[in-house]
Design a protein around this motif. Structure first.
Motif, PDB file in Angstrom:
ATOM      1  N   GLY A 161       0.790  -1.221   0.000  1.00  9.32           N
ATOM      2  CA  GLY A 161       0.000   0.000   0.000  1.00  9.32           C
ATOM      3  C   GLY A 161       0.823   1.271   0.000  1.00  9.32           C
ATOM      4  O   GLY A 161       0.299   2.345   0.293  1.00  9.32           O
ATOM      5  N   ALA A 162       2.100   1.140  -0.307  1.00  9.82           N
ATOM      6  CA  ALA A 162       2.984   2.305  -0.359  1.00  9.82           C
ATOM      7  C   ALA A 162       4.036   2.063  -1.432  1.00  9.82           C
ATOM      8  O   ALA A 162       4.300   0.923  -1.819  1.00  9.82           O
ATOM      9  CB  ALA A 162       3.656   2.538   0.998  1.00  9.82           C
ATOM     10  N   THR A 163       4.605   3.138  -1.915  1.00 12.22           N
ATOM     11  CA  THR A 163       5.679   3.059  -2.898  1.00 12.22           C
ATOM     12  C   THR A 163       7.015   3.118  -2.187  1.00 12.22           C
ATOM     13  O   THR A 163       7.191   3.929  -1.268  1.00 12.22           O
ATOM     14  CB  THR A 163       5.582   4.235  -3.893  1.00 12.22           C
ATOM     15  N   TRP A 164       7.953   2.274  -2.585  1.00 17.96           N
ATOM     16  CA  TRP A 164       9.279   2.299  -1.961  1.00 17.96           C
ATOM     17  C   TRP A 164       9.902   3.681  -2.111  1.00 17.96           C
ATOM     18  O   TRP A 164       9.866   4.289  -3.185  1.00 17.96           O
ATOM     19  CB  TRP A 164      10.197   1.249  -2.600  1.00 17.96           C
ATOM     20  N   ASN A 165      10.439   4.191  -1.013  1.00 21.64           N
ATOM     21  CA  ASN A 165      11.131   5.475  -0.983  1.00 21.64           C
ATOM     22  C   ASN A 165      10.239   6.638  -1.421  1.00 21.64           C
ATOM     23  O   ASN A 165      10.725   7.654  -1.921  1.00 21.64           O
ATOM     24  CB  ASN A 165      12.396   5.432  -1.855  1.00 21.64           C
ATOM     25  N   SER A 166       8.936   6.487  -1.206  1.00 20.10           N
ATOM     26  CA  SER A 166       8.005   7.532  -1.607  1.00 20.10           C
ATOM     27  C   SER A 166       8.174   8.773  -0.744  1.00 20.10           C
ATOM     28  O   SER A 166       8.418   8.683   0.465  1.00 20.10           O
ATOM     29  CB  SER A 166       6.569   7.018  -1.477  1.00 20.10           C
ATOM     30  N   SER A 167       8.019   9.932  -1.356  1.00 22.90           N
ATOM     31  CA  SER A 167       8.105  11.178  -0.599  1.00 22.90           C
ATOM     32  C   SER A 167       6.839  11.432   0.209  1.00 22.90           C
ATOM     33  O   SER A 167       6.841  12.226   1.147  1.00 22.90           O
ATOM     34  CB  SER A 167       8.344  12.355  -1.549  1.00 22.90           C
ATOM     35  N   ILE A 168       5.752  10.722  -0.125  1.00 27.06           N
ATOM     36  CA  ILE A 168       4.461  10.986   0.511  1.00 27.06           C
ATOM     37  C   ILE A 168       4.470  10.575   1.985  1.00 27.06           C
ATOM     38  O   ILE A 168       3.990  11.291   2.848  1.00 27.06           O
ATOM     39  CB  ILE A 168       3.329  10.252  -0.243  1.00 27.06           C
ATOM     40  N   VAL A 208       7.765   6.937   7.990  1.00 26.63           N
ATOM     41  CA  VAL A 208       8.648   5.788   7.817  1.00 26.63           C
ATOM     42  C   VAL A 208       9.995   6.051   8.475  1.00 26.63           C
ATOM     43  O   VAL A 208      10.540   5.197   9.187  1.00 26.63           O
ATOM     44  CB  VAL A 208       8.836   5.448   6.324  1.00 26.63           C
ATOM     45  N   ARG A 209      10.522   7.239   8.252  1.00 24.85           N
ATOM     46  CA  ARG A 209      11.811   7.599   8.856  1.00 24.85           C
ATOM     47  C   ARG A 209      11.741   7.572  10.379  1.00 24.85           C
ATOM     48  O   ARG A 209      12.592   6.969  11.050  1.00 24.85           O
ATOM     49  CB  ARG A 209      12.234   8.984   8.379  1.00 24.85           C
ATOM     50  N   ASP A 210      10.702   8.218  10.934  1.00 25.32           N
ATOM     51  CA  ASP A 210      10.570   8.246  12.387  1.00 25.32           C
ATOM     52  C   ASP A 210      10.261   6.865  12.942  1.00 25.32           C
ATOM     53  O   ASP A 210      10.768   6.480  14.003  1.00 25.32           O
ATOM     54  CB  ASP A 210       9.470   9.224  12.798  1.00 25.32           C
ATOM     55  N   GLY A 211       9.434   6.112  12.221  1.00 23.49           N
ATOM     56  CA  GLY A 211       9.103   4.761  12.672  1.00 23.49           C
ATOM     57  C   GLY A 211      10.328   3.872  12.732  1.00 23.49           C
ATOM     58  O   GLY A 211      10.534   3.130  13.701  1.00 23.49           O
TER      59      GLY A 211
END
Length: 221
Positions: free
Chosen positions: A174-181, A186-189
């Protein structure tokens, strides 16, 4: 500041004391440490790091009894694990990690409705979730109360409830790899898991005789 435990430090400790581990607990720790090690090879790839660290979390907490009784409420299962960890955490290492190191990222995560499950239930057309905003506000208030009163286990439960939605987005495509959205969550997680997972495993090794349950997929010869 809470120390950042590495794969090498955890593995060295495990090798030194694993002879005294109960078999099921030893298997949990062995598996979790292996995935923590794999996550360290993903510098610069927060998506992969998050996924590998979540596998480490599953290895540490998931109980075979869930197979026997069918799907369980993940938040209730998380909370049992977190309560056990915090009760054994005499030095308040988890508390310090959450309050001193990640207070900001945790608050940002809990204010993000894109990692709130009822929001997606509503937008996927599932009945009964039209009031997702009311649920979101109620959850935010409950989290704020737990945060202010220092209820570490409850705070962890709220945080991992949101991280579980992020996990589903990544694992189920349900997400794109390395997506800016979804980059911030993701970074904080990944950063939150990167500190907490080694800490969880270290506490488990300090208390090998606690009831950590039987792991999924025991070794069968």
């Amino acid at each position: 500041m809470t120390e950042m435990l590495t794969f090498d430090a955890l593995k060295q400790k495990q090798r030194a004391i694993r002879a005294g581990f109960p078999e099921t607990m030893g298997l949990r720790v062995h598996r979790a440490i292996s995935w923590i090690g794999r996550s360290e090879a993903c510098a610069g790839d927060d998506d992969a790091r998050f996924i590998f660290l979540w596998i480490a979390f599953n290895a540490a907490y998931a109980d075979e009894r869930e197979f026997q009784s069918g799907p369980q409420d993940s938040r209730a299962t998380f909370l049992r694990f977190f309560r056990q960890l915090t009760q054994l955490d005499a030095d308040c290492r988890i508390y310090n990690a959450v309050w001193l190191r990640f207070a900001g990222p945790v608050r940002v995560l809990l204010k993000n409705h894109y990692v709130f499950n009822p929001f997606w239930q509503h937008h996927n057309g599932i009945e009964g979730y039209a009031n997702w905003e009311e649920r979101f506000n109620a959850s935010s208030h409950a989290f704020g109360a737990a945060f202010q009163s220092g209820e570490t286990a409850s705070v962890l439960s709220f945080v991992f409830d949101r991280l579980y939605v992020l996990r589903n987005q990544l694992v189920h495509g349900g997400a794109t790899w390395n997506s800016s959205i979804n980059r911030a969550q993701v970074r904080d997680g990944a950063a939150i898991l990167g500190v907490l997972m080694p800490l969880f495993v270290d506490l488990m090794m300090d208390h090998p005789d606690a009831d950590w349950g039987r792991p999924f997929y025991p070794v069968v010869s």
